[in-house]
Design a protein around this motif. Structure first.
Motif, PDB file in Angstrom:
ATOM      1  N   PRO A  89       0.822  -1.228   0.000  1.00 57.15           N
ATOM      2  CA  PRO A  89       0.000   0.000   0.000  1.00 57.15           C
ATOM      3  C   PRO A  89       0.848   1.266   0.000  1.00 57.15           C
ATOM      4  N   ASP A  90       1.963   1.258   0.739  1.00 57.03           N
ATOM      5  CA  ASP A  90       2.859   2.417   0.751  1.00 57.03           C
ATOM      6  C   ASP A  90       3.548   2.595  -0.600  1.00 57.03           C
ATOM      7  N   LEU A  91       3.893   1.483  -1.236  1.00 56.34           N
ATOM      8  CA  LEU A  91       4.520   1.560  -2.555  1.00 56.34           C
ATOM      9  C   LEU A  91       3.560   2.184  -3.558  1.00 56.34           C
ATOM     10  N   ILE A  92       2.314   1.750  -3.515  1.00 53.25           N
ATOM     11  CA  ILE A  92       1.309   2.296  -4.430  1.00 53.25           C
ATOM     12  C   ILE A  92       1.083   3.776  -4.130  1.00 53.25           C
ATOM     13  N   LYS A  93       1.003   4.125  -2.856  1.00 49.57           N
ATOM     14  CA  LYS A  93       0.813   5.519  -2.452  1.00 49.57           C
ATOM     15  C   LYS A  93       1.934   6.409  -2.972  1.00 49.57           C
ATOM     16  N   ASN A  94       3.150   5.847  -3.005  1.00 47.15           N
ATOM     17  CA  ASN A  94       4.316   6.609  -3.463  1.00 47.15           C
ATOM     18  C   ASN A  94       4.635   6.365  -4.934  1.00 47.15           C
ATOM     19  N   ASN A  95       3.721   5.669  -5.642  1.00 47.03           N
ATOM     20  CA  ASN A  95       3.843   5.467  -7.087  1.00 47.03           C
ATOM     21  C   ASN A  95       5.099   4.673  -7.460  1.00 47.03           C
ATOM     22  N   VAL A  96       5.469   3.702  -6.608  1.00 43.26           N
ATOM     23  CA  VAL A  96       6.673   2.887  -6.818  1.00 43.26           C
ATOM     24  C   VAL A  96       6.285   1.545  -7.439  1.00 43.26           C
ATOM     25  N   LYS A  97       6.979   1.189  -8.501  1.00 46.68           N
ATOM     26  CA  LYS A  97       6.714  -0.050  -9.229  1.00 46.68           C
ATOM     27  C   LYS A  97       7.741  -1.113  -8.869  1.00 46.68           C
ATOM     28  N   VAL A  98       7.290  -2.326  -8.583  1.00 51.85           N
ATOM     29  CA  VAL A  98       8.170  -3.437  -8.209  1.00 51.85           C
ATOM     30  C   VAL A  98       8.478  -4.313  -9.414  1.00 51.85           C
ATOM     31  N   VAL A  99       9.755  -4.632  -9.596  1.00 53.53           N
ATOM     32  CA  VAL A  99      10.183  -5.634 -10.573  1.00 53.53           C
ATOM     33  C   VAL A  99      11.208  -6.538  -9.889  1.00 53.53           C
ATOM     34  N   VAL A 100      11.507  -7.652 -10.507  1.00 57.14           N
ATOM     35  CA  VAL A 100      12.442  -8.617  -9.922  1.00 57.14           C
ATOM     36  C   VAL A 100      13.480  -9.022 -10.946  1.00 57.14           C
ATOM     37  N   LEU A 101      14.729  -9.090 -10.520  1.00 56.29           N
ATOM     38  CA  LEU A 101      15.836  -9.592 -11.328  1.00 56.29           C
ATOM     39  C   LEU A 101      16.230 -10.958 -10.795  1.00 56.29           C
ATOM     40  N   GLY A 102      16.627 -11.869 -11.674  1.00 57.09           N
ATOM     41  CA  GLY A 102      17.061 -13.183 -11.235  1.00 57.09           C
ATOM     42  C   GLY A 102      16.071 -14.268 -11.601  1.00 57.09           C
ATOM     43  N   ASP A 103      16.395 -15.485 -11.205  1.00 51.74           N
ATOM     44  CA  ASP A 103      15.590 -16.658 -11.543  1.00 51.74           C
ATOM     45  C   ASP A 103      14.622 -16.969 -10.407  1.00 51.74           C
ATOM     46  N   VAL A 104      13.404 -16.466 -10.511  1.00 54.47           N
ATOM     47  CA  VAL A 104      12.425 -16.688  -9.446  1.00 54.47           C
ATOM     48  C   VAL A 104      11.793 -18.078  -9.526  1.00 54.47           C
ATOM     49  N   SER A 105      12.039 -18.802 -10.605  1.00 56.42           N
ATOM     50  CA  SER A 105      11.420 -20.121 -10.765  1.00 56.42           C
ATOM     51  C   SER A 105      11.897 -21.106  -9.708  1.00 56.42           C
ATOM     52  N   GLN A 106      13.074 -20.860  -9.130  1.00 55.25           N
ATOM     53  CA  GLN A 106      13.619 -21.767  -8.118  1.00 55.25           C
ATOM     54  C   GLN A 106      13.207 -21.390  -6.698  1.00 55.25           C
ATOM     55  N   LEU A 107      12.461 -20.311  -6.550  1.00 55.04           N
ATOM     56  CA  LEU A 107      12.023 -19.879  -5.223  1.00 55.04           C
ATOM     57  C   LEU A 107      10.820 -20.701  -4.764  1.00 55.04           C
ATOM     58  N   PRO A 108      10.610 -20.824  -3.461  1.00 55.40           N
ATOM     59  CA  PRO A 108       9.434 -21.535  -2.951  1.00 55.40           C
ATOM     60  C   PRO A 108       8.141 -20.906  -3.454  1.00 55.40           C
TER      61      PRO A 108
END
Length: 240
Positions: A89-108
């Motif tokens: 909610p704070d990220l949206i309020k501050n207009n911040v966009k999340v992206v991810v680098l790396g191989d997330v396929s191996q994460l739980p």
């Protein structure tokens, strides 16, 4: 130096080091340091956004971190859920966009779901990009890009631009390469983080451990960055 006189880097990358040592100094378990470090991520994210940073990349979990004790790895894998549940909610309020680098396929599964939800929930934000390097290693990322290019170019030569676009950081264009790389806790190395992209980055090392890193520390790093002359292998009138 006045804040108005400080040159703010477009892309800031941070190696968030020292959580374990912060906890050990206080006779606490290492996970206590990671928990406090998560709070620092929240504060520094908002501070960077307020200062006008375009991209903030945080080294959250490397491909080598799997070798840590299983209990610590399990705790680290649970952090994204705790982090995003309270912070989106704070990220949206501050207009911040999340992206991810790396191989997330191996994460739980629960980690991948938390990450995917945060990406989807902030996809319409148009302000600062908050890039988490999760299960990321620069060498593996370069190898993945090379294999992709070999498969799709069938022996044809490849340009630097095509290589850059094929790396995880391709999604950060035009700010693929960090202007400033900060490492906390006194260590002075990149540790397999954005090796290709950091070829001409300014490096800033501080003894402050990540849980103690503040917005003022970030401003001091920008202050130091502002005093440097970035020549990218060339010369300026001052160095002729």
């Amino acid at each position: 130096m006045e804040l108005s006189n400080i040159k703010v880097p477009n892309h800031v990358a941070i190696i968030m080091d020292g959580n374990g040592r912060w906890a050990k100094k206080r006779f606490l378990p290492r996970i206590a340091g990671h928990k406090e470090g998560m709070n620092t991520v929240k504060k520094i994210t908002i501070a960077a956004s307020d200062l006008g940073v375009k991209v903030l990349t945080l080294y959250a979990f490397s491909t080598e971190n799997w070798s840590r004790p299983q209990s610590e790895v399990s705790y680290l894998m649970g952090l994204p859920s705790k982090f995003f549940d309270t912070f989106v909610p704070d990220l949206i309020k501050n207009n911040v966009k999340v992206v991810v680098l790396g191989d997330v396929s191996q994460l739980p599964d629960n980690t991948r779901i938390a990450v995917r939800n945060a990406i989807n929930d902030t996809s319409s934000c148009t302000g600062m990009i908050l890039a988490f390097a999760l299960n990321y290693g620069a060498r593996q990322d370069i190898l993945n890009a090379v294999n992709y290019l070999i498969e799709h170019h069938q022996g044809e030569s490849v340009s630097f631009q095509e290589l850059s676009q094929s790396l995880s950081t391709g999604i950060l264009a035009p700010y693929n390469d960090p202007d400033l790389v900060i490492r906390t806790s006194g260590e002075q190395r990149l540790s397999n983080f954005l090796s290709y992209e950091s070829a001409y980055s300014e490096l800033y090392f501080t003894d402050t451990k990540w849980p103690d890193f503040t917005a003022q520390d970030l401003i001091e790093a920008f202050n130091d960055y502002s005093s440097r002359q970035r020549r990218f292998g060339g010369i300026t009138e001052e160095t002729e």
